[in-house]
Design an enzyme around this catalytic site. Sequence first.
Site, PDB file in Angstrom:
ATOM      1  N   HIS A 159      15.418  50.325 -10.925  1.00  0.00           N
ATOM      2  CA  HIS A 159      15.896  51.539 -11.569  1.00  0.00           C
ATOM      3  C   HIS A 159      15.030  52.069 -12.875  1.00  0.00           C
ATOM      4  O   HIS A 159      16.529  53.605 -12.967  1.00  0.00           O
ATOM      5  CB  HIS A 159      17.133  51.170 -11.330  1.00  0.00           C
ATOM      6  CG  HIS A 159      17.760  50.432  -9.979  1.00  0.00           C
ATOM      7  ND1 HIS A 159      17.165  51.262  -8.601  1.00  0.00           N
ATOM      8  CD2 HIS A 159      18.480  49.214  -9.621  1.00  0.00           C
ATOM      9  CE1 HIS A 159      17.489  50.015  -8.187  1.00  0.00           C
ATOM     10  NE2 HIS A 159      17.951  49.333  -8.392  1.00  0.00           N
ATOM     11  N   ASP A 168       9.415  52.349 -11.825  1.00  0.00           N
ATOM     12  CA  ASP A 168       9.626  52.377  -9.991  1.00  0.00           C
ATOM     13  C   ASP A 168       7.830  53.167  -9.373  1.00  0.00           C
ATOM     14  O   ASP A 168       7.480  52.929  -7.989  1.00  0.00           O
ATOM     15  CB  ASP A 168      10.424  53.111  -9.349  1.00  0.00           C
ATOM     16  CG  ASP A 168      12.282  51.690  -9.627  1.00  0.00           C
ATOM     17  OD1 ASP A 168      11.802  51.092  -9.913  1.00  0.00           O
ATOM     18  OD2 ASP A 168      13.642  52.499  -9.344  1.00  0.00           O
ATOM     19  N   ASP A 179       9.414  59.220  -9.164  1.00  0.00           N
ATOM     20  CA  ASP A 179      11.349  58.700  -8.169  1.00  0.00           C
ATOM     21  C   ASP A 179      11.367  59.183  -9.534  1.00  0.00           C
ATOM     22  O   ASP A 179      10.727  59.828 -10.432  1.00  0.00           O
ATOM     23  CB  ASP A 179      10.088  57.565  -8.995  1.00  0.00           C
ATOM     24  CG  ASP A 179      11.682  56.616  -8.735  1.00  0.00           C
ATOM     25  OD1 ASP A 179      11.969  56.069  -7.532  1.00  0.00           O
ATOM     26  OD2 ASP A 179      12.405  55.841 -10.312  1.00  0.00           O
ATOM     27  N   GLU A 207      15.700  59.335 -11.249  1.00  0.00           N
ATOM     28  CA  GLU A 207      16.993  58.731 -11.819  1.00  0.00           C
ATOM     29  C   GLU A 207      18.637  59.555 -11.861  1.00  0.00           C
ATOM     30  O   GLU A 207      17.782  60.503 -12.566  1.00  0.00           O
ATOM     31  CB  GLU A 207      16.746  57.415 -12.476  1.00  0.00           C
ATOM     32  CG  GLU A 207      16.052  56.900 -12.245  1.00  0.00           C
ATOM     33  CD  GLU A 207      16.369  55.160 -11.482  1.00  0.00           C
ATOM     34  OE1 GLU A 207      17.742  55.414 -11.062  1.00  0.00           O
ATOM     35  OE2 GLU A 207      15.454  55.233 -10.924  1.00  0.00           O
TER      36      GLU A 207
END
Length: 224
Positions: free
Chosen positions: A182, A187, A23, A25
Amino acid sequence: MTDKNDALTLKKRFRGYFPVVIDVETAGFNAQTDALLEICAVTLSMDENGDLHPASTIHFHVEPFEGANLEKAALEFTGIYDPFSPLRGAVSEDHALKEIYKLVRKEQKAADCSRAIIVAHNAHFDHSFVMAASERCKLKRVPFHPFATFDTATLSGLAFGQTVLAKACKTAGMEFDNREAHSALYDTQKTAELFCTIVNQWKALGGWPLVNDDEDNNNDADLD
């Protein structure tokens, strides 16, 4: 016919692929221009019963690359309001990716798999940022398949009728804290748990091992 015990291995379960849950961001949607700000990877292992479990976790906050675009709306969405704050403990893209790739190669080799493959929720997004960052850092030995992925948004839509990560996790009987969402670390951990749940439930329902699974249909060298 494939030996039943051999079928209950990570190598045979995913045709030579080593799944790694990722994951990211970011500071926008464009992998070429927008900053990668956080990345996490969770490797997976298979027990003697053929059930899949999260294994190792590696996580980094990442410094924006030089000239990176920072979309205000994206920063507000992730809660990373100041990507340049020293309190983040961020590292360069190069450092983060090299450390992740080192772990992936080590565990891929231990599992006797031929290549790693990204597992992610809406996987094209995460895959595109990983590949773009690898290209910026001129990393030639990227362990992941250049385009193939396992997408848990698609898989959970099939398995649970939900494509949003939080809703899919809750429908699968998992806990999900929206206050932690987030964060790449949280996540990724939840996506890994969701992927394992889907794979293990499919096995419990009799979907794996395949009844008529011959070697001609399990060529580990053919990874396209």
